[in-house]
Design an enzyme around this catalytic site. Structure first.
Site, PDB file in Angstrom:
ATOM      1  CE  LYS A  11      99.511 -38.373  73.758  1.00 22.69           C
ATOM      2  NZ  LYS A  11      98.258 -38.631  74.464  1.00 22.69           N
ATOM      3  CG  ASP A  62      98.177 -32.845  78.536  1.00 19.40           C
ATOM      4  OD1 ASP A  62      97.666 -33.395  79.529  1.00 19.40           O
ATOM      5  OD2 ASP A  62      97.698 -32.947  77.378  1.00 19.40           O
TER       6      ASP A  62
HETATM    7  C1  EPZ Z   1      92.472 -34.468  76.253  1.00 20.74           C
HETATM    8  O1  EPZ Z   1      91.830 -35.457  77.028  1.00 20.74           O
HETATM    9  C2  EPZ Z   1      93.895 -34.919  76.054  1.00 20.74           C
HETATM   10  N1  EPZ Z   1      93.896 -36.188  75.366  1.00 20.74           N
HETATM   11  C3  EPZ Z   1      94.580 -35.026  77.402  1.00 20.74           C
HETATM   12  O2  EPZ Z   1      95.931 -35.365  77.167  1.00 20.74           O
HETATM   13  C4  EPZ Z   1      94.531 -33.663  78.105  1.00 20.74           C
HETATM   14  O3  EPZ Z   1      95.092 -33.770  79.382  1.00 20.74           O
HETATM   15  C5  EPZ Z   1      93.077 -33.185  78.218  1.00 20.74           C
HETATM   16  O4  EPZ Z   1      92.457 -33.188  76.904  1.00 20.74           O
HETATM   17  C6  EPZ Z   1      92.928 -31.794  78.799  1.00 20.74           C
HETATM   18  O5  EPZ Z   1      93.631 -30.878  78.014  1.00 20.74           O
HETATM   19  C7  EPZ Z   1      93.751 -36.222  74.040  1.00 20.74           C
HETATM   20  O6  EPZ Z   1      93.607 -35.203  73.380  1.00 20.74           O
HETATM   21  C8  EPZ Z   1      93.801 -37.546  73.380  1.00 20.74           C
HETATM   22  P1  EPZ Z   1      88.800 -33.434  78.498  1.00 20.74           P
HETATM   23  P2  EPZ Z   1      90.251 -35.486  77.176  1.00 20.74           P
HETATM   24  O7  EPZ Z   1      87.586 -34.095  77.961  1.00 20.74           O
HETATM   25  O8  EPZ Z   1      89.649 -35.036  75.903  1.00 20.74           O
HETATM   26  C9  EPZ Z   1      86.054 -33.782  82.378  1.00 20.74           C
HETATM   27  C10 EPZ Z   1      98.007 -36.445  77.641  1.00 20.74           C
HETATM   28  O9  EPZ Z   1      98.823 -36.588  78.581  1.00 20.74           O
HETATM   29  N2  EPZ Z   1      85.066 -34.427  81.496  1.00 20.74           N
HETATM   30  O10 EPZ Z   1      89.136 -32.062  78.004  1.00 20.74           O
HETATM   31  O11 EPZ Z   1      89.877 -36.805  77.706  1.00 20.74           O
HETATM   32  C11 EPZ Z   1      87.304 -34.645  82.555  1.00 20.74           C
HETATM   33  O12 EPZ Z   1      87.116 -35.631  83.542  1.00 20.74           O
HETATM   34  C12 EPZ Z   1      96.552 -36.379  77.921  1.00 20.74           C
HETATM   35  O13 EPZ Z   1      98.353 -36.366  76.447  1.00 20.74           O
HETATM   36  C13 EPZ Z   1      83.808 -34.701  81.996  1.00 20.74           C
HETATM   37  O14 EPZ Z   1      83.482 -34.429  83.161  1.00 20.74           O
HETATM   38  O15 EPZ Z   1      90.056 -34.392  78.299  1.00 20.74           O
HETATM   39  C14 EPZ Z   1      88.332 -33.603  82.919  1.00 20.74           C
HETATM   40  O16 EPZ Z   1      88.220 -33.292  84.284  1.00 20.74           O
HETATM   41  C15 EPZ Z   1      96.038 -36.992  79.118  1.00 20.74           C
HETATM   42  N3  EPZ Z   1      82.889 -35.314  81.162  1.00 20.74           N
HETATM   43  C16 EPZ Z   1      87.899 -32.378  82.094  1.00 20.74           C
HETATM   44  O17 EPZ Z   1      86.524 -32.612  81.756  1.00 20.74           O
HETATM   45  C17 EPZ Z   1      83.198 -35.624  79.865  1.00 20.74           C
HETATM   46  O18 EPZ Z   1      82.329 -36.172  79.159  1.00 20.74           O
HETATM   47  C18 EPZ Z   1      88.674 -32.168  80.801  1.00 20.74           C
HETATM   48  O19 EPZ Z   1      88.714 -33.397  80.075  1.00 20.74           O
HETATM   49  C19 EPZ Z   1      84.469 -35.317  79.371  1.00 20.74           C
HETATM   50  C20 EPZ Z   1      85.392 -34.719  80.210  1.00 20.74           C
END
Ligand code: EPZ
Length: 429
Positions: A22, A316
């Site tokens: 996904k 995840d």
């Molecule tokens: C991706 O989310 C996945 N979703 C998530 O999958 C997954 O948990 C996550 O990566 C971490 O591996 C998709 O790929 C669609 P991040 P994403 O940006 O991209 C912080 C699932 O169950 N952050 O890597 O949104 C954020 O708050 C899910 O399938 C900022 O601070 O995750 C988090 O603490 C849920 N500022 C960390 O970074 C930003 O601009 C990592 O988030 C962006 C993120």
């Protein structure tokens, strides 16, 4: 609302097909906005989130047709879809779709890069944490976009086009890396993404972009260099296997005391998970068709786990490993470092008899000899599936409510599990 009912105690046996990821398919679909040609994606899972992304892309003007369901995975999706955004009809991603799925924000980079303008609703809060998008916006601003936040919307403008930049991420973000990687392919000049996410889904996107004519160096590393300004064209790409689904079913085999061959699984994407499972007494070995999983010597053993960006142990799979640890011998300290509120499964597992104490970002799990079935519910995808895993090992009946979370990310979960001997049913109403 549908429910899933699990009668615990049956060991899983057999072959289970792993779907396309996904979290790879969603950004790949968004990449179709970068060209007026057709992008053909195969091995696309049949999930609610994929349908939401399709609705959003149609709104932007993409034509999407489902071409076939692959012959090698007859029962479990594996769709081929053709996406073509010959023209961009609308550059707004509205609140009603972004609210449903945060990954909608992945259209921001492609739209502003191609059209010089995009308006995307701010995603807002989320069950697992704050999840800001500041890194996406900061990166686009460094590439020359003007960013305004108005009435709950991000407005990005780059009328003269984006230009390459060196972007150093202070924190690893999968989504920000993907958004900026896509934007950089059309930006004028060279972009360097430093401390980029190395998740296999990011590399899958990069490989697809290369097939579309982009020039990207450093794929698979934390330093991506994109030579932008290329005209992207159509391509055909197969979505990488879902490593999180693989890990989830590996833990299902382990918690039930059975043995599964996970067809299509990629062992090379699961090193950290295989290491943790090995220490927990679970053997994973590659086979010709995928990966075989079973308990090594009968007992599960408590093991400490800390989530980290790839190649570390994935957030995840944190809820699922916690479910496994609830019935292991001894104690396990599970530390979540990616999201600040990703322990919502803890009180639900406790309702099934698990012994878990949360201290800040860590949860101390002390194994119990048996879980007991109970009515439970969860507020996110991975938390929900951890309760299904617990239900497989529990005595009696576990009733899982709010299963629309599962439909977002696990393709036909109850069918896959029941085909391997689980006593699991889905009931409507
Ligand atoms: C991706 O989310 C996945 N979703 C998530 O999958 C997954 O948990 C996550 O990566 C971490 O591996 C998709 O790929 C669609 P991040 P994403 O940006 O991209 C912080 C699932 O169950 N952050 O890597 O949104 C954020 O708050 C899910 O399938 C900022 O601070 O995750 C988090 O603490 C849920 N500022 C960390 O970074 C930003 O601009 C990592 O988030 C962006 C993120």
């Amino acid at each position: 609302m549908d429910k899933i009912i699990v009668h615990g105690g049956a060991a899983l046996h057999g072959r289970l097909h792993v779907s396309g990821a996904k979290n790879a398919a969603l950004p790949l679909m968004a990449a179709s906005l970068l060209t007026d040609d057709a992008l053909t994606l195969s091995n696309v899972p049949d999930l609610a989130d994929i349908a939401t992304m399709a609705s959003l892309l149609r709104r932007h003007g993409a034509e999407i047709v489902s071409e076939s369901i692959e012959a090698d995975a007859p029962a479990f999706g594996g769709r081929t879809i053709r996406l073509q955004a010959a023209q961009i009809a609308d550059t707004t991603a509205p609140y009603d779709l972004v609210r449903k799925m945060r990954a909608s924000v992945l259209v921001l980079g492609p739209l502003v890069a191609r059209c010089g303008i995009a308006r995307v609703s701010l995603p807002g809060g989320c069950a697992i944490g704050n999840r800001p998008v500041d890194l996406h916006l900061k990166g686009l601003a460094e590439m020359g976009a003007e960013i305004d936040l108005t009435s709950g919307y991000i407005e990005a403008r780059a009328p003269g086009g984006l230009r390459g930049a060196e972007i150093v991420f202070p924190k690893v973000s999968v989504g920000a890396t993907e958004n900026l990687l896509m934007a950089a392919t059309l930006a004028e000049g060279e972009t360097r993404l430093v401390n980029a996410a190395r998740e296999p889904e990011v590399s899958d996107l990069a490989r697809c972009l290369v097939a579309m004519g982009a020039e990207i160096e450093g794929i698979g590393s934390d330093r991506l260099t994109i030579h932008g300004g290329k005209h992207l064209h159509g391509a055909a790409h197969r979505v990488v296997a879902d490593r999180i689904e693989t890990g989830t079913y590996a833990m299902a085999a382990a918690i039930s005391g059975g043995e599964l061959e996970l067809i299509g699984a990629r062992m090379d994407l699961l090193d950290a998970v295989a290491d943790v499972l090995e220490s927990a007494g679970v053997a994973m070995e590659p086979t010709e068709a995928g990966v075989r999983v079973r308990r090594a010597n009968g007992n599960l053993i408590g093991v400490d786990v800390m989530t980290e960006p790839f190649p570390g142990f994935p957030t995840d799979l944190q809820a699922q490993i916690m479910a496994l640890m609830t019935v292991a011998e001894g104690a396990a300290m599970i530390t979540e470092t990616i999201f600040e509120n990703r322990f919502m499964h803890v009180p639900e597992l406790a309702r099934m008899g698990a012994n878990i104490n949360v201290h800040g970002a860590s949860a101390m799990v002390r194994g119990v000899s048996r879980l007991k079935g109970a009515p439970v519910m969860a507020t996110d995808l991975r938390a929900s599936v951890s309760l299904v895993l617990a239900g497989l090992a529990a005595e009696g009946e576990t009733i899982l409510n709010r299963i629309y979370h599962l439909d977002r990310g696990y393709e036909r979960l109850h069918e896959k599990l029941s085909a391997c001997g689980a006593r699991i049913e889905r009931v409507s109403g």
